[in-house]
Write a protein that holds these residues in place. Structure first.
Motif, PDB file in Angstrom:
ATOM      1  N   TRP A  42       0.842  -1.195   0.000  1.00  0.00           N
ATOM      2  CA  TRP A  42       0.000   0.000   0.000  1.00  0.00           C
ATOM      3  C   TRP A  42       0.876   1.243   0.000  1.00  0.00           C
ATOM      4  O   TRP A  42       2.063   1.195   0.299  1.00  0.00           O
ATOM      5  CB  TRP A  42      -0.961   0.007   1.188  1.00  0.00           C
ATOM      6  CG  TRP A  42      -0.296  -0.096   2.544  1.00  0.00           C
ATOM      7  CD1 TRP A  42       0.500   0.823   3.162  1.00  0.00           C
ATOM      8  CD2 TRP A  42      -0.404  -1.203   3.460  1.00  0.00           C
ATOM      9  NE1 TRP A  42       0.907   0.380   4.384  1.00  0.00           N
ATOM     10  CE2 TRP A  42       0.369  -0.858   4.603  1.00  0.00           C
ATOM     11  CE3 TRP A  42      -1.078  -2.416   3.429  1.00  0.00           C
ATOM     12  CZ2 TRP A  42       0.471  -1.713   5.693  1.00  0.00           C
ATOM     13  CZ3 TRP A  42      -0.956  -3.261   4.526  1.00  0.00           C
ATOM     14  CH2 TRP A  42      -0.188  -2.912   5.640  1.00  0.00           C
ATOM     15  N   ALA A  43       0.274   2.361  -0.347  1.00  0.00           N
ATOM     16  CA  ALA A  43       0.946   3.659  -0.340  1.00  0.00           C
ATOM     17  C   ALA A  43       0.123   4.589   0.544  1.00  0.00           C
ATOM     18  O   ALA A  43      -1.027   4.881   0.223  1.00  0.00           O
ATOM     19  CB  ALA A  43       1.058   4.223  -1.752  1.00  0.00           C
ATOM     20  N   ARG A  44       0.727   4.979   1.674  1.00  0.00           N
ATOM     21  CA  ARG A  44      -0.008   5.748   2.678  1.00  0.00           C
ATOM     22  C   ARG A  44      -1.245   4.969   3.094  1.00  0.00           C
ATOM     23  O   ARG A  44      -1.138   3.883   3.632  1.00  0.00           O
ATOM     24  CB  ARG A  44      -0.360   7.144   2.153  1.00  0.00           C
ATOM     25  CG  ARG A  44       0.837   8.069   1.911  1.00  0.00           C
ATOM     26  CD  ARG A  44       1.499   8.559   3.178  1.00  0.00           C
ATOM     27  NE  ARG A  44       0.631   9.364   3.987  1.00  0.00           N
ATOM     28  CZ  ARG A  44       0.397  10.667   3.786  1.00  0.00           C
ATOM     29  NH1 ARG A  44       1.002  11.303   2.786  1.00  0.00           N
ATOM     30  NH2 ARG A  44      -0.406  11.342   4.586  1.00  0.00           N
ATOM     31  N   ASP A  45      -2.435   5.454   2.798  1.00  0.00           N
ATOM     32  CA  ASP A  45      -3.658   4.780   3.226  1.00  0.00           C
ATOM     33  C   ASP A  45      -4.400   4.092   2.088  1.00  0.00           C
ATOM     34  O   ASP A  45      -5.527   3.618   2.273  1.00  0.00           O
ATOM     35  CB  ASP A  45      -4.590   5.799   3.900  1.00  0.00           C
ATOM     36  CG  ASP A  45      -3.981   6.357   5.181  1.00  0.00           C
ATOM     37  OD1 ASP A  45      -3.359   5.569   5.924  1.00  0.00           O
ATOM     38  OD2 ASP A  45      -4.106   7.572   5.423  1.00  0.00           O
ATOM     39  N   GLU A  46      -3.791   4.019   0.926  1.00  0.00           N
ATOM     40  CA  GLU A  46      -4.454   3.400  -0.217  1.00  0.00           C
ATOM     41  C   GLU A  46      -3.746   2.107  -0.619  1.00  0.00           C
ATOM     42  O   GLU A  46      -2.521   2.069  -0.749  1.00  0.00           O
ATOM     43  CB  GLU A  46      -4.471   4.368  -1.410  1.00  0.00           C
ATOM     44  CG  GLU A  46      -5.280   5.628  -1.162  1.00  0.00           C
ATOM     45  CD  GLU A  46      -5.326   6.532  -2.382  1.00  0.00           C
ATOM     46  OE1 GLU A  46      -4.744   6.136  -3.419  1.00  0.00           O
ATOM     47  OE2 GLU A  46      -5.927   7.613  -2.295  1.00  0.00           O
ATOM     48  N   TYR A  47      -4.532   1.059  -0.818  1.00  0.00           N
ATOM     49  CA  TYR A  47      -3.969  -0.207  -1.265  1.00  0.00           C
ATOM     50  C   TYR A  47      -3.539  -0.092  -2.721  1.00  0.00           C
ATOM     51  O   TYR A  47      -4.222   0.515  -3.537  1.00  0.00           O
ATOM     52  CB  TYR A  47      -4.994  -1.335  -1.123  1.00  0.00           C
ATOM     53  CG  TYR A  47      -5.384  -1.626   0.313  1.00  0.00           C
ATOM     54  CD1 TYR A  47      -4.411  -1.722   1.307  1.00  0.00           C
ATOM     55  CD2 TYR A  47      -6.716  -1.803   0.668  1.00  0.00           C
ATOM     56  CE1 TYR A  47      -4.758  -1.983   2.614  1.00  0.00           C
ATOM     57  CE2 TYR A  47      -7.074  -2.072   1.984  1.00  0.00           C
ATOM     58  CZ  TYR A  47      -6.095  -2.157   2.951  1.00  0.00           C
ATOM     59  OH  TYR A  47      -6.424  -2.412   4.260  1.00  0.00           O
ATOM     60  N   ILE A  48      -2.401  -0.674  -3.049  1.00  0.00           N
ATOM     61  CA  ILE A  48      -1.903  -0.641  -4.422  1.00  0.00           C
ATOM     62  C   ILE A  48      -2.653  -1.701  -5.220  1.00  0.00           C
ATOM     63  O   ILE A  48      -2.685  -2.879  -4.825  1.00  0.00           O
ATOM     64  CB  ILE A  48      -0.385  -0.893  -4.453  1.00  0.00           C
ATOM     65  CG1 ILE A  48       0.337   0.281  -3.761  1.00  0.00           C
ATOM     66  CG2 ILE A  48       0.116  -1.069  -5.881  1.00  0.00           C
ATOM     67  CD1 ILE A  48       1.809   0.064  -3.528  1.00  0.00           C
ATOM     68  N   PRO A  49      -3.298  -1.314  -6.320  1.00  0.00           N
ATOM     69  CA  PRO A  49      -4.118  -2.251  -7.098  1.00  0.00           C
ATOM     70  C   PRO A  49      -3.385  -3.531  -7.458  1.00  0.00           C
ATOM     71  O   PRO A  49      -2.244  -3.488  -7.926  1.00  0.00           O
ATOM     72  CB  PRO A  49      -4.470  -1.436  -8.355  1.00  0.00           C
ATOM     73  CG  PRO A  49      -4.424  -0.011  -7.904  1.00  0.00           C
ATOM     74  CD  PRO A  49      -3.293   0.036  -6.907  1.00  0.00           C
ATOM     75  N   PHE A 200       6.565  11.096   1.458  1.00  0.00           N
ATOM     76  CA  PHE A 200       5.436  11.610   2.233  1.00  0.00           C
ATOM     77  C   PHE A 200       4.188  11.793   1.376  1.00  0.00           C
ATOM     78  O   PHE A 200       3.082  11.491   1.783  1.00  0.00           O
ATOM     79  CB  PHE A 200       5.822  12.940   2.891  1.00  0.00           C
ATOM     80  CG  PHE A 200       4.775  13.460   3.836  1.00  0.00           C
ATOM     81  CD1 PHE A 200       4.599  12.874   5.077  1.00  0.00           C
ATOM     82  CD2 PHE A 200       3.963  14.533   3.480  1.00  0.00           C
ATOM     83  CE1 PHE A 200       3.632  13.343   5.951  1.00  0.00           C
ATOM     84  CE2 PHE A 200       2.992  15.014   4.347  1.00  0.00           C
ATOM     85  CZ  PHE A 200       2.821  14.411   5.586  1.00  0.00           C
ATOM     86  N   ALA A 201       4.386  12.311   0.197  1.00  0.00           N
ATOM     87  CA  ALA A 201       3.294  12.502  -0.759  1.00  0.00           C
ATOM     88  C   ALA A 201       3.907  12.397  -2.147  1.00  0.00           C
ATOM     89  O   ALA A 201       5.130  12.317  -2.298  1.00  0.00           O
ATOM     90  CB  ALA A 201       2.621  13.857  -0.559  1.00  0.00           C
ATOM     91  N   LYS A 202       3.092  12.373  -3.162  1.00  0.00           N
ATOM     92  CA  LYS A 202       3.604  12.236  -4.513  1.00  0.00           C
ATOM     93  C   LYS A 202       4.560  13.382  -4.829  1.00  0.00           C
ATOM     94  O   LYS A 202       4.208  14.550  -4.784  1.00  0.00           O
ATOM     95  CB  LYS A 202       2.456  12.233  -5.530  1.00  0.00           C
ATOM     96  CG  LYS A 202       2.908  11.899  -6.947  1.00  0.00           C
ATOM     97  CD  LYS A 202       1.732  11.753  -7.898  1.00  0.00           C
ATOM     98  CE  LYS A 202       2.216  11.383  -9.289  1.00  0.00           C
ATOM     99  NZ  LYS A 202       1.089  11.211 -10.244  1.00  0.00           N
ATOM    100  N   GLY A 203       5.822  13.032  -5.105  1.00  0.00           N
ATOM    101  CA  GLY A 203       6.836  14.030  -5.425  1.00  0.00           C
ATOM    102  C   GLY A 203       7.386  14.766  -4.224  1.00  0.00           C
ATOM    103  O   GLY A 203       8.162  15.707  -4.366  1.00  0.00           O
TER     104      GLY A 203
END
Length: 316
Positions: A42-49, A200-203
């Motif tokens: 996962w990335a932060r709080d979202e599961y990676i598809p 931390f976040a994208k980029g």
């Protein structure tokens, strides 16, 4: 013909661009997988598809896998719940994270004494549950005078270990205090999570605990005992704990060049980088240190679904 002094750059192979024979050889070349979590599952709080499906496909292919993370901010209950939601088997006894490794190291050296710790509450709870006494802080803003500073940094407390990990409340006051404790010849310096930068976040990357630990190590002239990826001490511990005999039959999967690929290379494992987290293709291709260049790469763990389907088709 290459000029004298030139070296051949190590080349990473995308797993879906291997031919059928190469795919079979790659799959047969490892039995066990060690994988990072953040940026892979996962990335932060979202599961990676499709990442979970990728791990399941590898499990169905007979591969054993365990997770090695530098992230000690989440609780074990949170990790267990997330893996359950994804349908990935979670074995707490084989889950490797900094606080657990630090406690094992302290136990192995029969550590006795007080600890000064800069870490999260979860990390502190691990020390407490293991029976270790510690102090931390102060977590406050002080009046900007040298006399007030002196009131907060000098102490007679018998600290014999300074431990750093991720700490959102770390301050220069804490670093100065840690440096003074390390003046004692018997006081050791331990680092858990060893990231120089944290995605931390994208980029957006933020300064990680390794940067702060290096300041203290340089100023105190103490050896930095590192129990997070890519630490040498963690590598030795992992090889011993899992009884690894044939290092090349282990595959290290991660999303970071230094922490994951570098750690795998140091252990003598094969390495695979996924581009679903902290490293993109451009950054991977720009890497020049062969230790940090992966043997293989994939867009995400989901690529293993197609990888294994391709192999089945080739066998028909």
């Amino acid at each position: 013909m290459a000029n004298k002094g030139e070296t051949t750059r190590k080349t990473s192979r995308h797993i879906l661009k291997l031919n059928a024979k190469e795919k079979r050889e790659f799959l047969n070349s490892f039995d066990r997988i060690f994988s990072d979590v953040d940026g892979v599952v996962w990335a932060r709080d979202e599961y990676i598809p499709r990442a979970a499906e990728g791990f399941k496909a590898l499990a169905d292919a007979g591969k054993k896998f365990s997770f090695v993370t530098n992230n000690g901010v989440r609780t074990m209950r949170d990790y267990a719940q997330r893996f359950k939601e994804l349908g990935i088997e979670f074995n707490a006894s084989e889950f490797v994270y900094p606080a657990k490794s630090v406690v094992q190291y302290l136990d192995s050296i029969h550590f006795k004494g007080l600890i000064y710790v800069m870490a999260t509450d979860n990390f502190k709870n691990s020390l407490r549950e293991a029976g270790y006494e510690f102090i931390f802080g102060p977590l406050k803003i002080i009046k900007e005078t040298y006399s007030e500073l002196a009131n907060h940094i000098f102490s007679d407390e018998p600290v014999r270990a300074v431990i750093l990990d991720v700490d959102f409340n770390m301050s220069s006051l804490n670093l100065i205090r840690a440096h003074l404790f390390l003046r004692h010849p018997d006081c050791i310096l331990i680092l858990g999570a060893s990231d120089k930068f944290l995605p931390f976040a994208k980029g957006v990357d933020i300064i990680g605990p390794c940067s702060f630990a290096q300041i203290i190590a340089d100023s105190s002239k103490k050896r930095l005992i590192t129990l997070g990826k890519p630490g040498k001490e963690l590598a030795e511990m992992l090889l011993k704990n899992f009884g690894i005999k044939e290092r090349k039959r282990v595959l290290m999967i991660g999303d970071m060049l230094e922490q994951d690929v570098g750690f795998g290379s140091q252990c003598g494992f094969q390495t695979l980088l996924v581009l679903s987290g902290g490293c993109n293709l451009e950054k991977m291709l720009a890497e020049t240190d062969p230790v940090h260049i992966p043997d293989y790469y994939a867009d995400s763990m989901g690529d293993f679904i197609e990888f294994l389907k391709d192999l089945k088709k080739a066998e028909v």
